[in-house]
Design an enzyme around this catalytic site. Structure first.
Site, PDB file in Angstrom:
ATOM      1  N   ASP A   1       0.792  -1.240   0.000  1.00  0.00           N
ATOM      2  CA  ASP A   1       0.000   0.000   0.000  1.00  0.00           C
ATOM      3  C   ASP A   1       0.819   1.284   0.000  1.00  0.00           C
ATOM      4  OD1 ASP A   1       1.032  -0.045   2.537  1.00  0.00           O
ATOM      5  OD2 ASP A   1      -0.855   0.320   3.577  1.00  0.00           O
TER       6      ASP A   1
ATOM      7  N   ARG B   1      -3.859   5.406   6.076  1.00  0.00           N
ATOM      8  CA  ARG B   1      -4.235   5.044   4.704  1.00  0.00           C
ATOM      9  C   ARG B   1      -5.284   6.005   4.167  1.00  0.00           C
ATOM     10  NH1 ARG B   1      -4.286  -0.515   3.731  1.00  0.00           N
ATOM     11  NH2 ARG B   1      -5.672   0.032   2.016  1.00  0.00           N
TER      12      ARG B   1
ATOM     13  N   TYR C   1       1.134  -2.679  11.637  1.00  0.00           N
ATOM     14  CA  TYR C   1       2.073  -3.801  11.623  1.00  0.00           C
ATOM     15  C   TYR C   1       2.391  -4.111  13.079  1.00  0.00           C
ATOM     16  CZ  TYR C   1       2.963  -3.149   6.616  1.00  0.00           C
ATOM     17  OH  TYR C   1       2.843  -3.050   5.256  1.00  0.00           O
TER      18      TYR C   1
ATOM     19  N   PRO D   1       8.004  -5.706   4.837  1.00  0.00           N
ATOM     20  CA  PRO D   1       7.230  -4.624   4.208  1.00  0.00           C
ATOM     21  C   PRO D   1       7.263  -3.301   4.965  1.00  0.00           C
ATOM     22  CG  PRO D   1       5.745  -6.069   5.399  1.00  0.00           C
ATOM     23  CD  PRO D   1       7.135  -6.651   5.569  1.00  0.00           C
TER      24      PRO D   1
END
Length: 606
Positions: A48, A239, A247, A326
């Protein structure tokens, strides 16, 4: 019943790497097909984060505007560490992007499905659609030297299977391709089928990921936030809309099956992940305002493929050739930049304009980058997943250590600092002619004004990813003596034997090169028509290094690049936006030699 067909390039996998490749090839007019075994595109979760350099790359394809419009921008990063009362407390904030030359000084977060949709819509305009659900089931590459060296042959044979066909319908197809690009993820079928191994290791770090709309009193929920707590670590990624990604570091007991010693996803749920997050965020509270949109768990693996191609006919890209954590936001960015690097090279070879040796630079450039990425990821993962320094644990990681690493790695994580080594397409001999424009790095952003109408123009916007090399000619001040010098230079470069005329299908300069002249001086007295016609193929192709009429944009470009306005200097920009070489106008033979090392001269008609 089986079909047979031929195609220039078959792309296997329609994730970010495969779609970047397919779109670039389609825009260049290549005959390309792209297949994916998934019945539908991603609609939630997955990658993302888009880094500043990747935004620049998408801009070069005309795709950044929609990304910027739809995505969330991360401008600031907050840091939390164990406090004195058993919970966490903020220990600092810093800009999220620390690379000083970033044109876009922020990251963009938007779910992978929306990013893929941007590519899919662009491909659709060029008549290319993803074929789903289709999977490869066999691949072979010719051993015949003539086949492999001929651009009219199709030396790669791939058997495809349509997964949605019932028995009586046409189910299988044999595709003969000039090139195959395997962009089919970390468990790549292509990589395994052609016998490429992965080198590296799996770490002991286990993490969970959850996408949600939170209800919380955490004050930095809309900033990227790195949290070290006595309960483990957590990364918060804001987001699009009100969504947030967490995370969450997990312990072995949370997810390891004691009987097998392996991670068992069934031992974890979204609710359990949030319970771990709540402990990590104490004394702040967090709960999900709506149902969790997506979640998963993973163990960080850090591996690089032993090779990126087989016979320069089958290539792998993206997660198929490198895996890493990530949390630094590199995965999708590294993947898309792999095929951004590869696509223009395939096009030049397909056209018969460049030698197949050009394709060797893909592995040379991108595998070295992946190795650097893994080295960075090991250090970053250790810092992020390690225990915090506390009064009881003086050997732990301090806030100062983490912040220094965060800022030191800023050039790398943003993608701005990618630096390709010397090769056929990176010639560093004349670096001193533009001391601050590093050969092998991307062209720096800089606003100039267009000499014809004084409109401010960002130089990167004149470097679209259209497969052409951009020839930037820094000519200094247009005094009489310089104009005479430029006329002589134009006369010399008008000869058929020079690089401007030797390459391409028909000798048309603009099919291979885009010439842009950049002058110095003042907007009040510039006479751009004094630039020889060869160096101003269109009125928009002459720029001036001065401020715009408001005095707020542009100026000092020569100084910033380290270019002497008393000299005439060539800056050659590759089709992917990287500086390929710099040379003074007195070294035309070096520019000829540069292009001659990979371009194939056009056959002269009798």
């Amino acid at each position: 019943m089986s079909l047979e067909s031929c195609v220039d390039v078959l792309v296997i996998g329609a994730g970010p790497a495969g779609l970047m490749c397919s779109n670039a090839l389609a825009m260049a007019g290549a005959n390309v097909r792209v297949i994916d075994q998934r019945p539908a595109r991603v609609v939630a979760g997955q990658a993302d984060g888009i880094q500043p350099r990747t935004i620049e790359v998408l801009q070069s394809y005309g795709l950044a505007e929609r990304l910027i419009d739809q995505g969330n921008q991360m401008h600031m990063c907050a840091f939390y560490n164990p406090g004195r009362n058993g919970g966490i407390e903020r220990t600092g904030r810093a800009p999220d992007v620390t690379a000083p030359t970033a044109r876009f000084p922020f990251e963009i977060t938007l779910h992978q499905g929306a990013i893929e949709a941007i590519f899919l819509d662009s491909m659709n305009l060029h008549g290319v659609k993803v074929e789903r659900p289709v999977a490869p089931c066999a691949i072979s590459i010719s051993d015949d030297a003539d086949d492999l060296s001929s651009l009219s042959s199709y030396p790669v044979k791939v058997a495809l299977e349509r997964l949605d066909m019932v028995d009586e319908q046409i189910r299988t197809e044999t595709v003969r391709a000039k090139f195959v690009v395997g962009a089919d993820g970390a468990h790549s079928w292509v990589r395994k089928a052609v016998g490429i191994s992965m080198e590296g290791e799996q770490t002991d770090y286990i993490w969970g990921v959850v996408d949600m709309i939170p209800d919380t009193n955490f004050p930095d929920i809309r900033n990227r936030t790195a949290i070290h707590s006595e309960n483990g670590s957590c990364m918060i990624i804001p987001r699009e809309g009100d969504k947030v990604r967490l995370y969450i570091q997990l312990s072995d007991r949370d997810v390891i099956d004691p009987l097998t010693g392996r991670v068992d996803k069934n031992r974890m749920t979204a609710e359990k992940l949030l319970e771990v997050a709540k402990k990590t965020l104490h004394p702040f509270w967090i709960r999900n305002a709506q149902e969790v949109e997506w979640w998963t768990i993973y163990i960080i693996g850090q591996r690089v493929a032993s090779s990126y191609s087989v016979k320069e006919r089958v290539f792998i890209a993206g997660d198929a050739c490198h895996t890493h954590s990530p949390k630094a936001g590199q995965g999708m960015n590294a993947s898309m930049n792999d095929t951004h690097n590869l696509a223009w090279k395939i096009v030049q070879v397909l056209r018969g304009w460049a030698s197949p040796s050009l394709l060797k630079t893909y592995e040379l450039e991108r595998r070295k980058y992946a190795q650097d990425l893994i080295s960075f990821d090991k250090e970053f993962s250790h810092l992020f997943s390690g225990k915090s320094r506390t009064a009881e644990n003086q050997d732990g990681i301090s806030h100062e250590q983490f912040l220094v690493a965060f800022q030191t790695f800023g050039e790398f994580t943003s993608g701005i600092g990618v630096h390709y080594s010397p090769s056929a397409i990176v010639e560093v001999k004349h670096q001193k002619c533009a001391q601050s424009l590093t050969i092998g790095q991307r062209m720096l952003p800089q606003v100039f004004v267009r000499a014809a109408d004084m409109r401010p123009i960002e130089i990167q916007d004149m470097l679209p990813a259209d497969t052409r090399f951009k020839v930037l000619l820094f000519v200094g001040h247009l005094a009489d003596r310089r104009i005479t010098e430029l006329n002589l230079l134009a006369e010399e470069l008008s000869k058929c034997s020079t690089f401007l005329h030797k390459y391409g299908a028909d000798g048309t300069i603009s099919s291979v090169f885009d010439i842009i002249t950049i002058t110095s001086g003042m907007k009040e007295d510039i006479e751009y028509l004094n630039v020889p016609k060869l160096f101003r193929p269109h009125w928009s192709r002459v720029l001036l290094d001065d401020t715009d009429v408001t005095g707020s944009k542009g100026g000092h470009g020569y100084e910033r690049f380290g270019i002497n306005p008393d000299e005439v200097t060539f800056v050659i920009i590759r089709p992917d936006g990287y500086v390929g070489m710099v040379a003074p106008s007195t070294a035309l033979e070096d520019i000829d030699r540069y292009f001659g090392s990979f371009f194939i001269p056009r056959k002269q008609e009798n």
